[in-house]
Scaffold this active site. Structure first.
Site, PDB file in Angstrom:
ATOM      1  N   LYS A  22       0.841  -1.205   0.000  1.00  0.00           N
ATOM      2  CA  LYS A  22       0.000   0.000   0.000  1.00  0.00           C
ATOM      3  C   LYS A  22       0.874   1.253   0.000  1.00  0.00           C
ATOM      4  O   LYS A  22       0.627   2.191  -0.761  1.00  0.00           O
ATOM      5  CB  LYS A  22      -0.890  -0.005   1.254  1.00  0.00           C
ATOM      6  CG  LYS A  22      -1.496   1.356   1.587  1.00  0.00           C
ATOM      7  CD  LYS A  22      -2.357   1.318   2.831  1.00  0.00           C
ATOM      8  CE  LYS A  22      -1.668   1.575   4.139  1.00  0.00           C
ATOM      9  NZ  LYS A  22      -1.261   2.943   4.435  1.00  0.00           N
ATOM     10  N   ASN A  23       1.887   1.252   0.851  1.00  0.00           N
ATOM     11  CA  ASN A  23       2.668   2.485   1.021  1.00  0.00           C
ATOM     12  C   ASN A  23       3.626   2.741  -0.131  1.00  0.00           C
ATOM     13  O   ASN A  23       4.303   3.771  -0.164  1.00  0.00           O
ATOM     14  CB  ASN A  23       3.400   2.473   2.366  1.00  0.00           C
ATOM     15  CG  ASN A  23       2.407   2.628   3.508  1.00  0.00           C
ATOM     16  OD1 ASN A  23       1.238   2.969   3.268  1.00  0.00           O
ATOM     17  ND2 ASN A  23       2.841   2.380   4.727  1.00  0.00           N
ATOM     18  N   ARG A  92      -4.245  10.206   4.721  1.00  0.00           N
ATOM     19  CA  ARG A  92      -3.018  10.992   4.841  1.00  0.00           C
ATOM     20  C   ARG A  92      -2.327  11.128   3.471  1.00  0.00           C
ATOM     21  O   ARG A  92      -1.651  12.113   3.191  1.00  0.00           O
ATOM     22  CB  ARG A  92      -2.104  10.279   5.850  1.00  0.00           C
ATOM     23  CG  ARG A  92      -0.671  10.734   5.877  1.00  0.00           C
ATOM     24  CD  ARG A  92      -0.498  12.017   6.666  1.00  0.00           C
ATOM     25  NE  ARG A  92       0.912  12.392   6.750  1.00  0.00           N
ATOM     26  CZ  ARG A  92       1.339  13.476   7.330  1.00  0.00           C
ATOM     27  NH1 ARG A  92       0.492  14.314   7.900  1.00  0.00           N
ATOM     28  NH2 ARG A  92       2.615  13.757   7.369  1.00  0.00           N
ATOM     29  N   CYS A 116      -4.929   7.921   9.711  1.00  0.00           N
ATOM     30  CA  CYS A 116      -5.008   7.347  11.054  1.00  0.00           C
ATOM     31  C   CYS A 116      -4.616   8.397  12.084  1.00  0.00           C
ATOM     32  O   CYS A 116      -3.685   9.165  11.871  1.00  0.00           O
ATOM     33  CB  CYS A 116      -4.063   6.153  11.168  1.00  0.00           C
ATOM     34  SG  CYS A 116      -4.673   4.667  10.354  1.00  0.00           S
ATOM     35  N   ARG A 121       0.303  14.892  12.915  1.00  0.00           N
ATOM     36  CA  ARG A 121       1.017  14.497  11.689  1.00  0.00           C
ATOM     37  C   ARG A 121       1.187  15.726  10.806  1.00  0.00           C
ATOM     38  O   ARG A 121       0.504  15.887   9.796  1.00  0.00           O
ATOM     39  CB  ARG A 121       0.284  13.360  10.971  1.00  0.00           C
ATOM     40  CG  ARG A 121       0.266  12.083  11.801  1.00  0.00           C
ATOM     41  CD  ARG A 121      -0.433  10.944  11.129  1.00  0.00           C
ATOM     42  NE  ARG A 121       0.368  10.311  10.087  1.00  0.00           N
ATOM     43  CZ  ARG A 121      -0.032   9.231   9.406  1.00  0.00           C
ATOM     44  NH1 ARG A 121      -1.206   8.699   9.643  1.00  0.00           N
ATOM     45  NH2 ARG A 121       0.740   8.710   8.482  1.00  0.00           N
ATOM     46  N   PRO A 122       2.120  16.610  11.193  1.00  0.00           N
ATOM     47  CA  PRO A 122       2.297  17.846  10.424  1.00  0.00           C
ATOM     48  C   PRO A 122       2.875  17.566   9.031  1.00  0.00           C
ATOM     49  O   PRO A 122       3.341  16.462   8.762  1.00  0.00           O
ATOM     50  CB  PRO A 122       3.299  18.657  11.262  1.00  0.00           C
ATOM     51  CG  PRO A 122       3.953  17.697  12.176  1.00  0.00           C
ATOM     52  CD  PRO A 122       3.047  16.507  12.323  1.00  0.00           C
ATOM     53  N   ASP A 124       5.043  19.995   7.651  1.00  0.00           N
ATOM     54  CA  ASP A 124       6.014  21.087   7.518  1.00  0.00           C
ATOM     55  C   ASP A 124       7.221  20.705   6.656  1.00  0.00           C
ATOM     56  O   ASP A 124       7.734  21.543   5.906  1.00  0.00           O
ATOM     57  CB  ASP A 124       6.483  21.551   8.911  1.00  0.00           C
ATOM     58  CG  ASP A 124       7.119  20.418   9.713  1.00  0.00           C
ATOM     59  OD1 ASP A 124       6.469  19.370   9.871  1.00  0.00           O
ATOM     60  OD2 ASP A 124       8.272  20.577  10.161  1.00  0.00           O
ATOM     61  N   ASP A 309       4.796   0.489  11.944  1.00  0.00           N
ATOM     62  CA  ASP A 309       3.519  -0.158  11.609  1.00  0.00           C
ATOM     63  C   ASP A 309       3.427  -1.572  12.170  1.00  0.00           C
ATOM     64  O   ASP A 309       2.336  -2.150  12.224  1.00  0.00           O
ATOM     65  CB  ASP A 309       3.324  -0.195  10.088  1.00  0.00           C
ATOM     66  CG  ASP A 309       3.151   1.200   9.518  1.00  0.00           C
ATOM     67  OD1 ASP A 309       2.535   2.038  10.193  1.00  0.00           O
ATOM     68  OD2 ASP A 309       3.637   1.450   8.406  1.00  0.00           O
ATOM     69  N   ARG A 401      -8.525  -0.141   4.671  1.00  0.00           N
ATOM     70  CA  ARG A 401      -7.639   0.857   4.059  1.00  0.00           C
ATOM     71  C   ARG A 401      -6.295   0.219   3.698  1.00  0.00           C
ATOM     72  O   ARG A 401      -5.614   0.687   2.793  1.00  0.00           O
ATOM     73  CB  ARG A 401      -7.414   2.034   5.011  1.00  0.00           C
ATOM     74  CG  ARG A 401      -8.642   2.925   5.134  1.00  0.00           C
ATOM     75  CD  ARG A 401      -8.336   4.210   5.885  1.00  0.00           C
ATOM     76  NE  ARG A 401      -6.992   4.633   5.582  1.00  0.00           N
ATOM     77  CZ  ARG A 401      -6.044   4.854   6.484  1.00  0.00           C
ATOM     78  NH1 ARG A 401      -6.296   4.736   7.759  1.00  0.00           N
ATOM     79  NH2 ARG A 401      -4.850   5.219   6.112  1.00  0.00           N
TER      80      ARG A 401
HETATM   81  N1  EPU Z   1       6.528  14.452  10.364  1.00  0.00           N
HETATM   82  C1  EPU Z   1       6.641  15.795  10.639  1.00  0.00           C
HETATM   83  N2  EPU Z   1       6.556  16.681   9.588  1.00  0.00           N
HETATM   84  C2  EPU Z   1       6.356  16.272   8.314  1.00  0.00           C
HETATM   85  C3  EPU Z   1       6.228  14.901   8.045  1.00  0.00           C
HETATM   86  C4  EPU Z   1       6.322  14.003   9.094  1.00  0.00           C
HETATM   87  O1  EPU Z   1       6.822  16.200  11.791  1.00  0.00           O
HETATM   88  O2  EPU Z   1       6.277  17.128   7.405  1.00  0.00           O
HETATM   89  C5  EPU Z   1       6.613  13.484  11.481  1.00  0.00           C
HETATM   90  C6  EPU Z   1       5.304  12.716  11.657  1.00  0.00           C
HETATM   91  O3  EPU Z   1       4.389  13.452  12.415  1.00  0.00           O
HETATM   92  C7  EPU Z   1       5.780  11.449  12.334  1.00  0.00           C
HETATM   93  C8  EPU Z   1       7.171  11.229  11.734  1.00  0.00           C
HETATM   94  O4  EPU Z   1       7.541  12.477  11.148  1.00  0.00           O
HETATM   95  O5  EPU Z   1       5.888  11.642  13.716  1.00  0.00           O
HETATM   96  C9  EPU Z   1       7.249  10.159  10.687  1.00  0.00           C
HETATM   97  O6  EPU Z   1       6.279  10.412   9.680  1.00  0.00           O
HETATM   98  P1  EPU Z   1       6.488  10.044   8.139  1.00  0.00           P
HETATM   99  O7  EPU Z   1       6.326  11.293   7.351  1.00  0.00           O
HETATM  100  O8  EPU Z   1       7.731   9.259   7.989  1.00  0.00           O
HETATM  101  O9  EPU Z   1       5.257   9.099   7.896  1.00  0.00           O
HETATM  102  P2  EPU Z   1       4.203   9.210   6.725  1.00  0.00           P
HETATM  103  O10 EPU Z   1       4.881   9.452   5.429  1.00  0.00           O
HETATM  104  O11 EPU Z   1       3.079  10.078   7.133  1.00  0.00           O
HETATM  105  C10 EPU Z   1       4.394   6.666   6.135  1.00  0.00           C
HETATM  106  C11 EPU Z   1       3.441   5.525   6.036  1.00  0.00           C
HETATM  107  C12 EPU Z   1       2.958   5.157   7.413  1.00  0.00           C
HETATM  108  C13 EPU Z   1       4.163   4.757   8.257  1.00  0.00           C
HETATM  109  C14 EPU Z   1       5.169   5.914   8.275  1.00  0.00           C
HETATM  110  C15 EPU Z   1       6.463   5.574   8.990  1.00  0.00           C
HETATM  111  C16 EPU Z   1       2.456   5.940   3.870  1.00  0.00           C
HETATM  112  C17 EPU Z   1       1.242   6.245   3.088  1.00  0.00           C
HETATM  113  N3  EPU Z   1       2.309   5.915   5.196  1.00  0.00           N
HETATM  114  O12 EPU Z   1       3.650   7.729   6.726  1.00  0.00           O
HETATM  115  O13 EPU Z   1       2.099   4.029   7.268  1.00  0.00           O
HETATM  116  O14 EPU Z   1       3.752   4.474   9.564  1.00  0.00           O
HETATM  117  O15 EPU Z   1       5.505   6.285   6.930  1.00  0.00           O
HETATM  118  O16 EPU Z   1       7.080   4.475   8.395  1.00  0.00           O
HETATM  119  O17 EPU Z   1       3.499   5.683   3.310  1.00  0.00           O
HETATM  120  C18 EPU Z   1       0.213   2.728   7.686  1.00  0.00           C
HETATM  121  O18 EPU Z   1       0.481   2.111   6.650  1.00  0.00           O
HETATM  122  O19 EPU Z   1      -0.667   2.334   8.511  1.00  0.00           O
HETATM  123  C19 EPU Z   1       0.938   3.942   7.999  1.00  0.00           C
HETATM  124  C20 EPU Z   1       0.533   4.813   8.923  1.00  0.00           C
END
Ligand code: EPU
Length: 420
Positions: A22-23, A92, A116, A121-122, A124, A309, A401
């Site tokens: 999925k990711n 997201r 989720c 989940r900013p 920035d 995850d 999802r």
């Molecule tokens: N973060 C920030 N600012 C940003 C982006 C992220 O502070 O601009 C913080 C987040 O709040 C979090 C940390 O950085 O605390 C890590 O977030 P990341 O951006 O790495 O995660 P993501 O891209 O939102 C993807 C997966 C998630 C998985 C995470 C970590 C997708 C669609 N989602 O999320 O998968 O947990 O990486 O590996 O790729 C899931 O599949 O259930 C899922 C949540």
């Protein structure tokens, strides 16, 4: 509301293969917007996040549709940069549309993305990186608006933490920017490498993906198309492995990349499962009469650490282990909302922010629990496999999802598990 009914106490046997990740699929679908030629993504699972992505692509004027098990996209000359709030709020992964729409349309209006509720989940880092490449960013009451005056340009940008999504956003933007971009502190997850492989197959020039320093020579003329098979889903594979650990049994996970969930397999070995990993397959065995070993300290972190995850899945496995354990999530503040469900099943658990303490030695008994999020919901299903009697996991659509048909897949391995 969906209800997954599980009758615990049956061991699992057989073999199963995870679908495409999925990711990986979700950013790939967004990246097809950058392509001036048709693309074909092979073996895309029927997940609600994929359906939302197809709806989002349709809403901005793109052409993308299922063709059997694949998804075909074809380029269109005109796109619109307004994301409907309903679609932005549904997942997201709407953030993956910032970069391609900014490149293609020049202006994007994105209501704040959903997903989720794992804690704040900013976005920035996505926005700071795009700003370094020339985007102008404004916050309206209910949306963020991105514009570019000329083309995006290359930049030397350091991510303040290795965000998977932000690395993917910046790969997409840089692939079509003028000049060279260097990303430092980039996320190294397999799905990031997969996106880079897709973009390169479409003519991008990206080196270093999968390491913290990625260099992207922009191809200002845009990308071509390709046929691409996304990487197998390592979290789905870990879910099947967790299910065997919880229920007991002997299951082979085929067509997977054991190296992509090696930390989870090591955890299962430490917990007393027999794990034999070979090229493209893993066999997981657990004697249901021998207790699992507790005393585990699991710490989830960015790749190559223990995947966040899989943290709730590890917790589910440890509920019945012979000694207390602790699972800590270094990425998300609210990873263990599933603790309420674990407790209802009879486990001794204490969630304290990022940490879950597990008493161990629980004799779980079926009851009604609620899936709080995608992976927490899967963890409750896994825990229920070890519970006496019937468990009903109430789910507002979180689990579908990320899993096409988890109850059917587990039933195929011999579990008494079905959609009620
Ligand atoms: N973060 C920030 N600012 C940003 C982006 C992220 O502070 O601009 C913080 C987040 O709040 C979090 C940390 O950085 O605390 C890590 O977030 P990341 O951006 O790495 O995660 P993501 O891209 O939102 C993807 C997966 C998630 C998985 C995470 C970590 C997708 C669609 N989602 O999320 O998968 O947990 O990486 O590996 O790729 C899931 O599949 O259930 C899922 C949540």
């Amino acid at each position: 509301m969906e209800i997954i009914e599980v009758r615990g106490g049956r061991t699992l046997a057989g073999s199963i293969a995870p679908p495409a990740a999925k990711n990986s699929v979700l950013p790939l679908l967004a990246a097809t917007l950058l392509c001036g030629e048709p693309c074909r993504l092979r073996g895309v699972p029927r997940l609600t996040d994929v359906d939302t992505s197809l709806a989002l692509l349709g809403a901005v004027g793109a052409k993308a549709a299922r063709w059997g098990r694949d998804i075909l996209t074809s380029p269109v000359p005109l796109l619109c940069g307004d994301i409907p709030p309903r679609l932005a709020g549904a997942m997201r992964s709407s953030v993956f549309y910032f970069a391609p729409l900014l490149v293609r349309v020049g202006q994007v209006r994105m209501p704040m993305p959903g997903g989720c509720r794992l804690g704040p989940r900013p976005v920035d880092i996505h926005l700071d990186g795009l700003a370094a490449m020339g985007a102008q960013i404004e916050f309206a009451a209910d949306a963020v608006v991105l514009r570019r005056a000329g083309r995006l340009h290359g930049a030397d940008f350091t991510l303040r933490l290795p965000s998977v999504g932000a690395t993917e956003t910046l790969l997409m933007a840089a692939a079509c920017a003028q000049g060279t971009t260097v990303l430092r502190g980039a996320a190294c997850e397999p799905e990031v490498e997969d996106l880079a492989a897709f973009l390169n197959a479409c003519g991008a020039r990206i080196t270093g993906a999968g390491t913290p320093v990625v260099v992207i020579h922009g191809r200002a003329g845009g990308l071509d198309g390709c046929t691409f098979t996304p990487v197998p889903d390592r979290i789905a594979a870990a879910t099947y492995a967790a299910a065997v650990a919880s229920a007991g049994g002997d299951v082979t996970i085929r067509r997977c990349r054991p190296g992509h969930f090696a930390t989870f397999l090591d955890f299962l070995r430490a917990a007393g499962c027999q794990v034999n990993a070979g090229p493209g397959a893993v066999r997981v065995c657990r004697d249901p009469h021998a207790p699992l070993k507790g005393g585990q300290e699991v710490f989830a972190a960015a790749w190559p650490g223990f995947a966040t995850d899989t943290a709730p899945l590890a917790a589910a496995v440890l509920l019945t282990a012979d000694a207390p354990s602790r699972v800590y999530d270094g990425l998300f503040q609210n990873r263990f909302a599933c603790a309420a469900g674990f407790a209802a099943l009879g486990a001794q658990v204490q969630a304290n922010g990022r940490e879950l303490r597990i008493g161990g030695g629980a004799r779980l008994a079926g009851t009604v629990v609620t899936a709080p999020d995608l992976r927490g919901g899967a963890a409750l299903v896994v825990a229920a496999l070890a519970a006496r009697g019937k468990t009903c996991v109430l789910d507002e659509g979180h689990i579908r999802r990320g899993y096409q048909a988890l109850p059917d897949e587990l039933a195929g391995l011999g579990a008494a598990c079905r959609m009620a």
